[in-house]
Design a protein around this motif. Structure first.
Motif, PDB file in Angstrom:
ATOM      1  N   ALA A  38       0.810  -1.181  -0.034  1.00 33.01           N
ATOM      2  CA  ALA A  38      -0.174  -0.005   0.028  1.00 33.01           C
ATOM      3  C   ALA A  38       0.823   1.301  -0.246  1.00 33.01           C
ATOM      4  O   ALA A  38       0.602   2.258  -0.622  1.00 33.01           O
ATOM      5  N   ASP A  39       2.040   1.220   0.978  1.00 33.77           N
ATOM      6  CA  ASP A  39       2.799   2.474   0.890  1.00 33.77           C
ATOM      7  C   ASP A  39       3.565   2.470  -0.350  1.00 33.77           C
ATOM      8  O   ASP A  39       3.810   3.632  -1.074  1.00 33.77           O
ATOM      9  N   SER A  40       3.905   1.467  -1.020  1.00 35.12           N
ATOM     10  CA  SER A  40       4.477   1.565  -2.494  1.00 35.12           C
ATOM     11  C   SER A  40       3.561   1.951  -3.570  1.00 35.12           C
ATOM     12  O   SER A  40       3.729   2.996  -4.550  1.00 35.12           O
ATOM     13  N   ALA A  41       2.533   1.724  -3.480  1.00 43.76           N
ATOM     14  CA  ALA A  41       1.351   2.297  -4.589  1.00 43.76           C
ATOM     15  C   ALA A  41       1.023   3.687  -3.977  1.00 43.76           C
ATOM     16  O   ALA A  41       1.088   4.416  -5.172  1.00 43.76           O
ATOM     17  N   ARG A  42       0.948   4.103  -2.899  1.00 45.71           N
ATOM     18  CA  ARG A  42       0.825   5.591  -2.652  1.00 45.71           C
ATOM     19  C   ARG A  42       2.008   6.425  -3.177  1.00 45.71           C
ATOM     20  O   ARG A  42       1.562   7.298  -3.875  1.00 45.71           O
ATOM     21  N   ARG A  43       3.350   5.831  -3.050  1.00 45.79           N
ATOM     22  CA  ARG A  43       4.394   6.693  -3.374  1.00 45.79           C
ATOM     23  C   ARG A  43       4.328   6.815  -5.010  1.00 45.79           C
ATOM     24  O   ARG A  43       4.539   7.636  -5.754  1.00 45.79           O
ATOM     25  N   ASP A  44       3.897   5.562  -5.660  1.00 49.11           N
ATOM     26  CA  ASP A  44       3.897   5.379  -7.181  1.00 49.11           C
ATOM     27  C   ASP A  44       2.854   6.607  -7.677  1.00 49.11           C
ATOM     28  O   ASP A  44       2.937   7.142  -8.501  1.00 49.11           O
ATOM     29  N   GLY A  45       1.729   6.611  -6.992  1.00 51.91           N
ATOM     30  CA  GLY A  45       0.560   7.450  -7.305  1.00 51.91           C
ATOM     31  C   GLY A  45       1.086   8.778  -7.396  1.00 51.91           C
ATOM     32  O   GLY A  45       0.557   9.769  -7.943  1.00 51.91           O
ATOM     33  N   GLN A  46       1.757   9.230  -6.061  1.00 49.89           N
ATOM     34  CA  GLN A  46       2.110  10.548  -5.831  1.00 49.89           C
ATOM     35  C   GLN A  46       3.135  10.850  -7.123  1.00 49.89           C
ATOM     36  O   GLN A  46       3.264  12.130  -7.818  1.00 49.89           O
ATOM     37  N   ALA A  47       4.024   9.982  -7.450  1.00 53.17           N
ATOM     38  CA  ALA A  47       5.105  10.311  -8.367  1.00 53.17           C
ATOM     39  C   ALA A  47       4.370  10.428 -10.013  1.00 53.17           C
ATOM     40  O   ALA A  47       4.609  11.345 -10.657  1.00 53.17           O
ATOM     41  N   VAL A  48       3.388   9.506 -10.274  1.00 59.45           N
ATOM     42  CA  VAL A  48       2.715   9.821 -11.248  1.00 59.45           C
ATOM     43  C   VAL A  48       1.806  11.182 -11.347  1.00 59.45           C
ATOM     44  O   VAL A  48       2.001  11.895 -12.359  1.00 59.45           O
TER      45      VAL A  48
END
Length: 60
Positions: A38-48
């Motif tokens: 979940a943390d990785s997905a959040r960071r990926d979303g912020q980068a996008v």
């Protein structure tokens, strides 16, 4: 008609405790993996979103 009631032996109780403990550790490990994903997905979303925002600024 004599029925003999026996309790659980100490070995059976210890085995049950070990089985429950292993299950709890497995559940904790799965929970940790879910939190990391979940943390990785959040960071990926912020980068996008940051990339998208920068591209939008460049178009103007």
């Amino acid at each position: 008609m004599h029925t003999k009631h026996r309790g659980m032996t100490l070995l059976e109780v210890l085995l049950a405790v070990v089985v429950v403990a292993v299950g709890m550790f497995a559940a904790a490990a799965i929970q940790l993996q879910a939190l990391q994903a979940a943390d990785s997905a959040r960071r990926d979303g912020q980068a996008v979103m940051a990339t998208h925002s920068e591209r939008e600024r460049g178009r103007r």
